[in-house]
Design an enzyme around this catalytic site. Structure first.
Site, PDB file in Angstrom:
ATOM      1  N   GLY A 282      46.181  29.005  29.311  1.00 50.35           N
ATOM      2  CA  GLY A 282      47.461  29.087  30.014  1.00 50.35           C
ATOM      3  C   GLY A 282      47.573  30.447  30.667  1.00 50.35           C
TER       4      GLY A 282
ATOM      5  N   ASN B  10      43.151  42.371  49.738  1.00 49.30           N
ATOM      6  CA  ASN B  10      42.760  40.953  49.838  1.00 49.30           C
ATOM      7  C   ASN B  10      42.844  40.306  48.452  1.00 49.30           C
ATOM      8  OD1 ASN B  10      40.628  42.604  49.026  1.00 49.30           O
ATOM      9  ND2 ASN B  10      39.044  41.469  50.107  1.00 49.30           N
TER      10      ASN B  10
ATOM     11  N   LYS C 220      40.999  37.125  36.766  1.00 48.49           N
ATOM     12  CA  LYS C 220      40.581  38.471  36.362  1.00 48.49           C
ATOM     13  C   LYS C 220      41.763  39.314  35.897  1.00 48.49           C
ATOM     14  CE  LYS C 220      38.808  38.838  40.505  1.00 48.49           C
ATOM     15  NZ  LYS C 220      38.868  37.445  40.988  1.00 48.49           N
TER      16      LYS C 220
ATOM     17  N   ARG D 234      30.317  54.979  59.619  1.00 42.56           N
ATOM     18  CA  ARG D 234      30.645  56.409  59.476  1.00 42.56           C
ATOM     19  C   ARG D 234      31.775  56.877  60.390  1.00 42.56           C
ATOM     20  NH1 ARG D 234      24.387  57.448  60.094  1.00 42.56           N
ATOM     21  NH2 ARG D 234      24.890  55.846  61.610  1.00 42.56           N
TER      22      ARG D 234
ATOM     23  N   ASP E 204      43.034  24.384  30.283  1.00 39.40           N
ATOM     24  CA  ASP E 204      44.169  23.460  30.114  1.00 39.40           C
ATOM     25  C   ASP E 204      44.378  22.560  31.339  1.00 39.40           C
ATOM     26  OD1 ASP E 204      44.836  26.222  31.057  1.00 39.40           O
ATOM     27  OD2 ASP E 204      46.692  25.219  31.660  1.00 39.40           O
TER      28      ASP E 204
ATOM     29  N   ASP F  22      39.753  34.513  42.311  1.00 36.91           N
ATOM     30  CA  ASP F  22      40.910  33.867  41.686  1.00 36.91           C
ATOM     31  C   ASP F  22      40.555  33.192  40.365  1.00 36.91           C
ATOM     32  OD1 ASP F  22      42.411  34.689  43.869  1.00 36.91           O
ATOM     33  OD2 ASP F  22      42.024  32.837  44.966  1.00 36.91           O
TER      34      ASP F  22
ATOM     35  N   ALA G 196      47.471  33.706  45.776  1.00 31.74           N
ATOM     36  CA  ALA G 196      48.471  34.682  45.331  1.00 31.74           C
ATOM     37  C   ALA G 196      48.834  35.634  46.468  1.00 31.74           C
ATOM     38  CB  ALA G 196      47.932  35.466  44.123  1.00 31.74           C
ATOM     39  N   VAL G 197      47.949  35.817  47.465  1.00 33.69           N
ATOM     40  CA  VAL G 197      48.199  36.758  48.560  1.00 33.69           C
ATOM     41  C   VAL G 197      48.743  36.029  49.785  1.00 33.69           C
ATOM     42  CG1 VAL G 197      47.085  38.333  50.203  1.00 33.69           C
ATOM     43  CG2 VAL G 197      46.461  38.408  47.799  1.00 33.69           C
TER      44      VAL G 197
ATOM     45  N   LYS H 242      41.566  28.607  32.569  1.00 40.14           N
ATOM     46  CA  LYS H 242      42.247  27.416  33.078  1.00 40.14           C
ATOM     47  C   LYS H 242      41.697  26.114  32.492  1.00 40.14           C
ATOM     48  CE  LYS H 242      44.563  28.065  36.913  1.00 40.14           C
ATOM     49  NZ  LYS H 242      45.097  28.451  38.250  1.00 40.14           N
TER      50      LYS H 242
ATOM     51  N   GLY I  24      44.511  39.326  44.827  1.00 32.40           N
ATOM     52  CA  GLY I  24      45.828  39.078  44.244  1.00 32.40           C
ATOM     53  C   GLY I  24      45.566  38.741  42.785  1.00 32.40           C
ATOM     54  N   HIS I  25      45.869  39.662  41.905  1.00 33.14           N
ATOM     55  CA  HIS I  25      45.582  39.485  40.474  1.00 33.14           C
ATOM     56  C   HIS I  25      46.889  39.261  39.728  1.00 33.14           C
ATOM     57  CE1 HIS I  25      41.465  41.745  40.866  1.00 33.14           C
ATOM     58  NE2 HIS I  25      41.582  40.690  41.644  1.00 33.14           N
TER      59      HIS I  25
ATOM     60  N   GLN J 179      37.685  39.728  43.999  1.00 29.29           N
ATOM     61  CA  GLN J 179      36.959  38.588  44.589  1.00 29.29           C
ATOM     62  C   GLN J 179      35.983  38.029  43.534  1.00 29.29           C
ATOM     63  OE1 GLN J 179      37.083  41.667  46.899  1.00 29.29           O
ATOM     64  NE2 GLN J 179      39.086  40.779  47.068  1.00 29.29           N
TER      65      GLN J 179
ATOM     66  N   GLY K 247      49.273  32.454  49.996  1.00 28.48           N
ATOM     67  CA  GLY K 247      49.962  31.194  49.746  1.00 28.48           C
ATOM     68  C   GLY K 247      49.181  29.982  50.243  1.00 28.48           C
TER      69      GLY K 247
END
Ligand code: GDP
Ligand code: IMO
Ligand code: MG
Length: 430
Positions: A421, A38, A16, A144, A334, A13, A300-301, A332, A40-41, A225, A303
């Site tokens: 931002g 998994n 990316k 396998r 800011d 997070d 993002a995935v 980030k 969340g971009h 990740q 919450g």
């Protein structure tokens, strides 16, 4: 041409998605190399926010950019379908710009059930996974037993699917977990989504990527990740099930090590972590809550609340080393605008009292808590300026530049991009 990489240096997070979207217009191909839904971009532009999970963050870039889902990714056809249909509704002609590796592994409905049952069995020691079936799918790959995207083209796919499902159901029964009554409906939805998946260009993407580089076209590889969640180098066992580090791009796309060019390592001006596991600089006080609120630090995935803490330069230096990062990207910034002073962890005090700047074997092995090492901080003056309006380096206050110079000096790699931002435009390329 060599392939550039962009990957997370912390616990995921880092931003990316935003930076891949910013850099994508300079590239011919954007390729995801590991992880699955998994991830969340988040991308923001023109007042709209988009969250991508399995699909690379190059899909909104203007120009003829191809996006690739590599063999190292695990794909859930149902979630892929939802994401793809949303993108097509948003006007992205996904069918013409996306290639999917035939060697990527499929997440089955039973993988999600196994993920949940495994977490339940661990009780308070649980990993806090995203519940998307990531661990069980990679487990099947390595043992396998996996089903691959290319298998969906085989005539006997239905039988292969049924055999894998039955093996999973037997394992679930042994764990005391029975599928819910709607399992048949979930299964049908999955099979329908597999048929949808087949309408895309299922490709031997390792050939495609290498031919692209042979033709002197450029490739940006997008990680998911972050380094501290890597299955080998992260805070094991509180990690994800793939290699999130630079080497993962070689195995996850079929790119030889000598073909890797720039490695863009991305980090936040502070740290966050979602899920369980040790986190040395975690703040349990008002300051942590302030960072969470200002930075909107919620997954993002899932919450879930993200745990927040000060920047950890011991972990960052380690991540830079493992990845061979050539450039840093700081996100980030800011969020720290309002603080009078800002702390940065520059060393750890170990349980035996010794001090180290080398990331140790273990920083703690329990699910909760700050870990067993004590962070040693240096305190820097805050900049007390609204950074979000800055678009050039010249507009940045001196105290903020000093913060960056401090990090560069400790880590030994230049900060090439500063994000102030969430929007595409809120970016300063140095
Ligand atoms: P990823 O998984 O690495 O792509 O990162 P996420 O999208 O999960 O989380 C990053 C969050 O921070 C998203 O909500 C972004 O919109 C947001 N974001 C990215 N860069 C910045 C920034 O410079 N400042 C602020 N305030 N938010 C940002
Ligand atoms: P992006 O790409 C942050 C965390 C989970 C859990 C651990 C294992 O958006 O940065 P898994 O479902 O992978 O088996 O969960 O890893 N995790 C992430 N944390 N960002 C992510 O992805 C993550 N993907 C997995 O919270 O602690
Ligand atoms: Mg994310």
């Amino acid at each position: 041409m060599k392939a550039d990489l962009l990957l997370g240096l912390q616990w995921g997070d880092e931003g990316k998605g935003k930076i891949v979207d910013v850099l994508a217009p300079k590239y011919d191909v954007v390729a995801r190399f590991q992880g699955g839904p998994n991830a969340g971009h988040t991308l923001e532009f023109d007042g709209h926010k988009h969250v991508l999970r399995s699909i690379p963050s190059g899909v909104f870039a203007k120009g003829a950019i191809t996006n690739v889902i590599g063999n190292g990714v695990v794909l859930d056809p149902v979630l892929f379908r939802g994401e793809a249909e949303q993108l097509e509704a948003d006007g992205v002609d996904l069918h013409s710009i996306l290639k999917i590796s035939k060697k990527a592994h499929l997440i089955m409905p039973t993988h999600r059930l196994l993920d949940a049952a495994g977490e339940r069995a661990m009780g308070s020691g649980k990993i806090g996974t995203t519940g998307k079936g990531i661990g069980p799918t990679y487990t099947d790959k390595v043992s396998r037993h996996g089903l691959r995207v290319g298998d969906t083209l085989r005539e006997d796919f239905a039988e292969r699917y049924a055999a894998a499902r039955d093996a999973h159901l037997a394992r679930l029964a042994a764990m005391g977990a029975t599928p819910a009554d709607n399992f048949a409906a979930l299964e049908q939805e999955w099979l329908d989504a597999v048929a949808y998946l087949r309408t895309f260009a299922l490709t031997d993407t390792e050939h495609y990527i290498n031919k692209t580089l042979d033709a002197d076209h450029s490739v940006l590889c997008e990680g998911a990740q972050g380094t501290m969640l890597d299955v080998d180098f992260g805070s094991y066992p509180f990690v994800t099930s793939s290699n999130t580090v630079a080497a993962g791009a070689c195995t996850g796309l079929g790119i030889a090590p000598g073909r890797i060019g720039n490695v863009y390592g991305i980090f936040k001006a502070y740290c966050t972590r979602v899920g369980s596991g040790p986190f040395p600089t975690e703040l349990f006080d008002e300051t942590g809550a302030t960072i969470r609120n200002i930075g909107h630090e919620y997954g993002a995935v899932t919450g879930r609340e993200r745990r927040c803490g000060w920047l950890d330069l011991v972990a960052l230096r380690y991540a830079v080393m493992i990845n061979g990062a050539t450039h840093l990207i700081m996100m980030k910034s800011d969020v720290l605008d309002g603080f009078d002073t800002i702390k940065v962890c520059t060393a750890y005090r170990m349980p035996d009292g010794t001090v180290t700047t080398d990331f140790p074997y273990s920083v703690g092995d329990n699910a909760e808590g700050a870990g067993i090492v004590e962070p040693i901080y240096e305190e820097l003056p805050g900049w007390k300026t609204d950074l979000s309006k800055a678009r050039t380096e010249a507009e940045l206050p001196q105290a903020f530049r000093d913060y960056i110079a401090f990090i560069e000096e400790k880590v030994g790699v230049p900060v090439a991009v500063i994000s102030v931002g969430p929007d595409r435009e809120e970016t300063i390329i140095r």
